[in-house]
Structure formats: structure tokens, C-alpha cells
Design a protein around this motif. Structure first.
Motif: not given
Length: 863
Positions: A716, A718, A748, A750-751, A863
Motif C-alpha cells: 500500500t 501513500n 485528497a 488516496p493510497s 485504486r
């Protein structure tokens, strides 16, 4: 009233008598009245009666006279006093009676002098009263008799004037009608006979009645005499000159005071004009009915035969003749009967007309023969009428658009005068029949046109069905050939589909080899005729057909086919053309007595053309497959070579790098690097060694990705924290090249779950290209944005726009965009190819755009 008569009467009467009007004015007066009142000195005429009455008695007298004038009785008595001129008043009994006169009613006044009555007394002498009453009665009777005589004379005079001036015939006869007492002069005008003859022979009027009406009139006359039934009849009278007059006769019975029949009075009215008008109106109604019936029947049917038969029947009944015939006349030769209505022997004979007769009828001339025995007619016409037993004939031509179509013949057995109204009617009927003929002609034309159209529609429908079937077959063959790139399968599809045509017994495809004159059958359908057809293709008779086929012409001929057919057959051949080169031919066999239509040949030719396209595609596909297989083989050899070379080069390059490191250590120990340029040379050697190692690594990584990629190490990431350090490593290099490097991240952001090492490799390769190819001064912009499904990382740099054709090839291996000074930019063209492989390996996509001086690489990650 006769004034002279009463004047004489008054002169002879010894009494006071006067005649007065409603106002009391004296109109006549007796001599005694004048003597007693004026003593003979003046006349009483036009004087008022009441001026001679004593004033005290006037009111009573005026009331008596007023009551009489108001109709209260015919006679009144009044007692009063008269005042003479020179003598005293004397009493009188005044009797007043209303009597008629020429100017209206008047009062007759009789005054009886009562001189013996004293004043105040009113008792008259009885004897004198009786004398006065008798005198009055005598006077009235004389007057009434006189009036009756005068009325009788006036009545006789008026009767005579009336009888002689009325338009009707008036007669008076005895009760037995055996004597005519009086007949008016109008009798001579109506009957055409003298009144003296009728006085001599009272039955002469019956003898003058038309024979058809005489019996009916005589019977009615007898019934009147026997039963007292009123006589009222309408009948025809035949005058001596032969003219016929219609009479409406009525008689009335006159009875005396005893109720016995006294006289018979009759009136005869000449109603000839009314009868003629009624007959004309009836004929007109009949004509209108006839024309209306013809018109309605014409609206109900368009069958000319029915219309002509109906016209013949109606005309015969209307004219009350024995036969009506309609002849149809051709341009040459005798005419034939088109319709006939007859009470005689029906005609069967055709009508032959001379040129002169035809010319007259063409002009619309109506021919009339009123007495075939006496009139002078043409010899041929007279013979024809005698042969047909015709007494009178009327011929009206039937014309259509100025040409003679036929004639209408009307026959009467007896001589007959044809009235103008009858001729006019027949001409109107002929005009209506001409319309019916035209309608029938148009109807026949429409029927013929409808039949022709139906035939054409049927033929077109058949052709359309055949065309649709052919189109469906052609589409089916085309789809089957398009779905296959196998040459033999294509040929078998063609022969099987063409064999399904109902006219075709056998179908095959023969392909030409290297020798144009020889053809070999490659596929067939139907009863196998391979040996026989192969013989046909090589026969001398088919040699001419070869020339036609190679000119691209189809043909159809009849040839002998050997065993197993051993019979003549119709052979149709269509060439398979490919760019004016004949690949072969499609052969079809049909029965010896049949042949293929042009539409069928056109269908077969279209199938042959489509077969040529399919064969060309199949052969091109075969050639392309061979080329692809060869290229695949070469590509495998290339990859093997690159892999082998990469491994083989990696070992010596690694040795060179190790030797360079050992040399650098040795030189540092001897401090030669600080005093000489050896350090610079050593740095160049080290950099080039690293570049060669990087190139070899790219080749090895690309080979591994194409052959067998390694498993992903997913973590994951960031991006807000992961991206800045990577970009920071290129800041110094950018400043050295006078470039501005910026990073813009979505707050905003996201990861993402991905392989960090491979994603870093992708970004570093793209940033390395941006730093290398961005001209100074320039700008490099790194952005990251997110959507609900994807994350987009963009590396943008300023520079010249790249043509779209070059953009599509930027990710190809070993491809480099051609620029003016390629030597300035080192590289092998493997970097972007490796980036695309890595992005695809991560499950993403990469695109490149160039617009408005910016070159943008966009990496799309899930995503």
C-alpha cells in the motif's frame, strides 16, 4: 221598379199614395195626393213627407218608418194628421210597405183619409179599412207579377248571352234525350258539324265519337238513362276533316215542382290542349324515366351487351313498336346484331349497307320510312323491309368519336308517322349508348391494362422472388466464404450452394494451373462426373470456350458428355477473375432441353466473382501466415540473440567495472589521481561502464517481461508521502540543465496498492526522459489526481510538439523520434518500451499527448 208603370197606376187609383226613400223624400205621388195636399198647385216630388205631417205627429211616424227600414216586418200602419197648404189638417191611416225597385228598396205609402174621425178619436170605419187592405193586396200582386215577368225576361237574356259566349258546349234536351231543345254555337267549333244537323238527328253526336271510345260513352249514357247515374265522360271526337278533339262532357237533371224529370242540361268542354299537354307530360316523364333508367343501368354495369339489350327493351316498350335491333358495324363488311328486343320473328340476318348509306350515317343522318309500301326507297332497302315484313322503319346511327360504331333500327309492322319527339328521343338514346360504348371501351382497355399489369406484377414478383432467393443465396455464400480462409472449403461452399438451384444437375469448379489451356477440377457437387468433365475441359470443342473464359466472358453451350452420363447436356461456364487474371471457371450442367436464364447466369457470375475475391484473400492469408510464421521465428531468434548477448556482455562489463574500481583504489594509494588527469579518465570509464550495465539491465528486464514476468510485490503506497522523495532526486539534475521541476498533488490523494519498485522504475524512467529531452529553459510538472476508480500520475514537460504519427510509435522497442541533432541525446529506444511493459504488468495504462508546447505522459492505475 218601373217608375212609369207606378205613375200610371197612381193616376188611376182614387187614394193618396206615395213612394218614398229612406230619408222620407217623395219619389212618386198619386194625383189624389197632390190634390188633397197642394190643391193641384205644386208637385210633391222630391219633397219630404214629414213636412206635410203635423209636427206633433212626426216623431211617431218617423219611429214607425225607422222600424220598417231596420227590418222589423215588411209592413207598418201609423195614424197621424196631414197638413195641407190652405185647409185644416185631417186624419189619415198611413200604411207603409217595403217594395224592391231598380235602385234598391223603397217604401210604398198609402194614406186613407179619415175625415170622419174627430180630434182625439182613432176609430176608423171597418168598411173603408177593408177596402184599403184589398187595394194594398191588389197593388202588391200586380207589382210581384210585373217583377216576375221582368226577371224572367232578364234571365232568358242572360242565359242566351251566357250560352252563346262561354267556351264550353251547352245543350238542353228532353228527359229521354230524343230531342235537342238548345245547343250553343261552340258545338260547331268543337264537333265541326252544324247545330241544325243535331236538331234533326239528336244521335249524331254519338256517331262522331272515336270508335275506340264510342262503346264506353254509349254504355255510360244508357246507365244514366236507366239508373239516373250522372253522366261524366272524356272521349275523342273525330271531326269531318279527320282531326281529333278531346271532350269532357257532363249533364245535369232538372226536376219540376212535382219532382219529375223536366230537362237534361249538359256541358261539353274541349280539353284537347289539356290532353295533349298531359300526353306530352306523360311522354316527357316516360322519356325522362327511360333516360334515367338507361343512365342508372349504365352506372350499375359496364357490360356493353347488357346495356344494349336493356336499351332495346326499353325503347321498344316506350315507342310501342314490334322490334328494336342494335347492329354493330365494322369498318368493312356487313354488321352483326349486338342486341335485339322483338315481338316479331327475331332477326338473324346481318345488315349490309352501301357506301352511300354509311356516309349518311357517319354524318349523323336519321333515316325514316313511314310507309314501306308507298314511299319511294332504295331498291336494297325496299327489299330488306319487305323481307323483314316491316311497315315503317326508323334508323338512328351510333357514333363514337366521329366514327360509325353501329345503328339502332326501330321496326313497326304497320305504317307509322314518326313524331319529331320520337326521333329526338332516339337520338338522345343514341347519345347515351355512345357514352356506354365509350365507357365499355375504356373498361375493356382498363381490364386489358389490369390483366397486363397483373401479368407484369406476377412476372415481376417471380423475378423479385428469384432475385431475393438469389440475393439470399449470394449473401449466404458470401458469408460462408468470408468466414473461411481455407481455399478448398470456399470451393466446396460454392459448388454446394450452386448445385441447390432447381435448374442445376451438377456443378464444379475448375482451376487453371501454370498451363492456361489446362484446367483441373478442384471441387464438385452432384453426381460425380469428374472423369467425363475432365475430358470435356480438355476436348477440342472446349478450346474455343477457353478463349472466351480468358477474355472474361461467360458462355452457355451444348456438348456431349461421356460416361457415366453419355448424353448431350447444356453446359454453362463463368470465369473466376482476379484483376483480369483468370483463376478458373465455374461449370454447371443442366438438362439438354433447358438452359439457364440470363438472371441465373448473372447470379453464377457474381458468385464466381465473390469466389475470386475469397480465393485471393485465402491465398493472401496463406502467404501472410507463412510470413508471420517466418517473422515469429526471426523474432524468437532475435530475442534469443539479445538474451544471449546480454548475458554474455554482462560478465565482461562486470569485470571491467571491477577492474576499474581496483585501478581507482591503486591510483588513490599512489596519489596519482591528485596530480594527473587520470582521475578524469577514470570517471569517464566508470560512467560509461554504468551506462552499459544499465542498457544490459534494460534488455534483460524487457526479455524477462516478454517471456516470463516475475510475481508482483504488492504494497500500500501513500502517494502523498511516496512521490516527493522520488521527484526530489531529480531536482539537482534539473537545475543543472536550467529546468524547473514542480510537483502538484491532490489534497485528497488516496493510497494505492501496487508494486513500489516497479512503479518507481516507471516514474524514474519518465523523469529521466523529461530531463533529457526538455530544452532549456524549460519546465517539468509532475501531478497526481484521483477518481473513484483510478489514480492518474502525469509527467509533463515543455518542448516542440510531436506529430501524431510519431506519438503512436513512441512505445515501440528501439524507436527514437527523429530530430535534427540525434547525436545530442543518447539512448537505445528501450526505455519507453520497458515503461509500457511495466505499466501493463501493474494492470494500468499509459498514454502520451502533445499539444500547445507540452508533452504529457499519463499513467493510469487502478485504486
Amino acid at each position: 221598379m218601373n217608375a212609369e208603370y207606378y205613375r200610371n197606376l197612381y193616376e188611376a187609383t182614387p187614394a193618396i199614395q206615395m213612394t218614398v226613400d229612406a230619408a222620407g223624400v217623395i219619389l212618386l205621388a198619386s194625383r189624389w195626393a197632390v190634390d188633397h195636399l197642394t190643391h193641384g198647385e205644386e208637385s210633391l216630388i222630391n219633397q219630404c213627407l214629414w213636412s206635410w205631417v203635423v209636427p206633433a205627429d212626426r216623431e211617431d211616424g218617423e219611429q214607425v218608418f225607422a222600424a220598417l227600414w231596420q227590418g222589423e216586418g215588411d209592413r207598418r200602419v201609423w195614424y197621424g194628421r196631414l197638413q195641407p197648404r190652405r185647409t185644416p189638417p185631417f186624419w189619415v191611416k198611413m200604411t207603409a210597405s217595403r217594395v224592391p225597385s231598380e235602385g234598391g228598396e223603397v217604401l210604398s205609402v198609402v194614406c186613407d183619409r179619415l175625415s170622419w174621425i174627430l180630434p182625439g178619436e182613432r176609430e176608423p170605419d171597418r168598411r173603408e179599412a177593408e177596402l184599403v187592405a184589398l187595394n194594398e193586396t191588389l197593388f202588391r200582386k200586380l207589382y210581384e207579377e210585373e217583377q216576375r215577368q221582368r226577371d224572367l225576361q232578364d234571365s232568358e237574356e242572360k242565359f242566351r248571352q251566357l250560352a252563346e259566349n262561354i267556351c264550353e258546349v251547352f245543350w238542353v234536351a228532353t228527359p229521354a234525350a230524343d230531342q235537342i231543345l238548345y245547343i250553343s254555337p261552340m258545338y260547331e267549333q268543337v264537333w265541326g258539324r252544324s247545330r241544325e244537323d243535331l236538331y234533326v238527328n239528336p244521335q249524331a253526336w254519338i256517331e262522331s265519337i272515336h270508335p275506340d271510345d264510342r262503346l264506353r260513352v254509349a254504355q255510360a249514357f244508357r246507365e244514366r238513362a236507366e239508373c239516373g247515374k250522372a253522366f261524366e265522360q272524356e272521349y275523342r271526337v273525330v271531326r269531318p276533316d279527320g282531326a281529333i278533339r278531346w271532350v269532357r262532357a257532363r249533364d245535369f237533371s232538372i226536376y219540376d215542382e212535382r219532382g219529375e224529370l223536366y230537362r237534361i242540361v249538359g256541358i261539353g268542354e274541349d280539353v284537347t290542349e289539356r290532353k295533349l299537354a298531359e300526353a306530352a307530360a306523360k311522354r316527357q316523364l316516360e322519356r325522362e324515366r327511360l333516360m334515367g333508367a338507361i343512365a342508372r343501368y349504365m352506372c350499375q354495369t359496364l357490360d356493353l351487351g347488357d346495356v344494349l339489350a336493356m336499351v332495346a327493351d326499353e325503347v321498344r316498350r316506350f315507342l310501342e313498336v314490334e322490334r328494336v335491333v342494335v347492329y354493330r358495324l365494322p369498318r368493312e363488311g356487313p354488321g352483326a346484331i349486338a342486341a335485339q328486343s322483338s315481338l316479331m320473328v327475331p332477326l338473324r340476318e346481318p345488315l349490309a349497307l352501301s357506301r352511300a348509306e354509311r356516309a349518311l350515317y357517319v354524318l349523323g343522318s336519321v333515316q325514316r320510312v313511314e310507309n314501306a309500301q308507298t314511299e319511294k326507297a332504295r331498291v336494297s332497302e325496299a327489299r330488306r323491309l319487305r323481307r323483314w315484313q316491316v311497315g315503317a322503319e326508323l334508323v338512328v346511327p351510333l357514333r363514337q368519336e366521329g366514327a360509325l360504331w353501329g345503328v339502332i333500327l326501330v321496326h313497326s309492322c304497320l305504317p307509322r308517322s314518326w313524331l319529331p319527339s320520337e326521333v329526338d328521343l332516339l337520338e338522345q338514346v343514341a347519345a347515351q349508348v355512345a357514352v356506354a360504348i365509350q365507357q365499355a371501351s375504356l373498361y375493356q382497355q382498363v381490364q386489358a391494362l389490369n390483366l397486363s399489369l397483373e401479368q407484369q406484377i406476377w412476372e415481376r414478383t417471380v423475378l423479385l422472388k428469384q432475385a431475393l432467393a438469389a440475393e439470399a443465396m449470394f449473401k449466404r455464400i458470401t458469408e460462408r466464404m468470408r468466414d473461411s480462409l481455407d481455399e478448398m472449403q470456399i470451393l466446396h461452399t460454392v459448388v454446394q450452394e450452386l448445385r441447390s438451384l432447381p435448374e442445376v444437375d451438377y456443378c464444379c469448379v475448375a482451376l487453371f494451373g501454370e498451363e492456361v489451356a489446362r484446367a483441373a477440377i478442384a471441387a464438385e457437387a452432384g453426381r460425380s462426373l469428374l472423369p467425363a468433365l475432365q475430358g470435356v475441359l480438355t476436348s477440342r470443342e472446349f478450346a474455343v470456350a477457353h478463349e472466351q473464359l480468358h477474355r472474361g466472358e461467360r458462355f452457355q453451350t451444348c456438348l456431349w458428355v461421356e460416361a457415366p452420363l453419355n448424353d448431350w447436356a447444356t453446359i454453362a461456364a463463368c470465369p473466376i477473375l482476379d484483376n483480369h487474371h483468370v483463376l478458373g471457371t465455374v461449370l454447371l450442367l443442366v438438362g439438354k432441353n433447358t438452359s439457364l436464364s440470363e438472371s441465373r447466369l448473372e447470379l453464377v457470375q457474381q458468385v464466381a466473382n465473390q469466389c475470386a475475391i475469397a480465393l485471393r484473400q485465402a491465398r493472401l492469408y496463406q502467404t501472410a501466415q507463412m510470413q508471420v510464421e517466418e517473422l515469429e521465428r526471426l523474432n524468437v531468434l532475435k530475442d534469443d540473440f539479445l538474451s544471449t548477448v546480454s548475458h554474455e556482455l554482462r560478465t565482461p562489463v562486470a569485470s571491467i567495472k571491477m577492474a576499474t574500481q581496483m585501478l581507482e583504489v591503486t591510483l588513490q594509494q599512489t596519489q596519482i589521481l591528485q596530480t594527473t588527469s587520470a582521475g578524469r579518465y577514470l570517471a569517464i570509464l566508470r560512467a560509461e561502464c554504468d551506462r552499459e550495465i544499465g542498457l544490459i539491465d534494460d534488455l534483460l528486464d524487457l526479455s524477462r517481461l516478454e517471456v516470463r514476468p516475475e510475481a508482483l510485490t504488492l504494497t500500500t503506497l501513500n502517494l502523498a508521502e511516496w512521490l516527493p522523495p522520488i521527484v526530489e532526486t531529480f531536482q539537482e539534475r534539473s537545475r543543472d540543465r536550467a529546468l524547473t521541476l514542480r510537483l502538484e498533488l491532490d489534497p485528497a490523494l488516496p493510497s494505492v496498492v501496487s508494486d513500489g519498485d516497479r512503479l518507481e522504475r516507471i516514474l524514474r524512467e519518465l523523469l529521466n526522459n523529461a530531463c533529457k529531452y526538455t530544452p532549456a529553459p524549460g519546465e517539468i510538472l509532475v501531478t497526481a489526481q484521483a477518481t473513484p476508480e483510478n489514480v492518474f500520475i502525469q509527467i509533463k514537460n515543455t518542448g516542440a510538439d510531436i506529430p501524431p504519427v510519431e506519438l503512436s510509435r513512441m512505445f515501440d522497442k528501439f524507436y527514437r523520434i527523429p530530430v535534427g541533432a540525434r547525436w545530442k541525446y543518447s539512448g537505445t529506444g528501450l526505455g519507453l518500451a520497458l515503461v509500457k511493459k511495466l505499466v501493463s504488468y501493474l494492470g494500468g495504462a499509459i498514454t502520451v499527448t502533445s499539444a500547445e508546447g507540452w508533452i504529457t505522459f499519463t499513467v493510469q492505475l487502478v485504486r
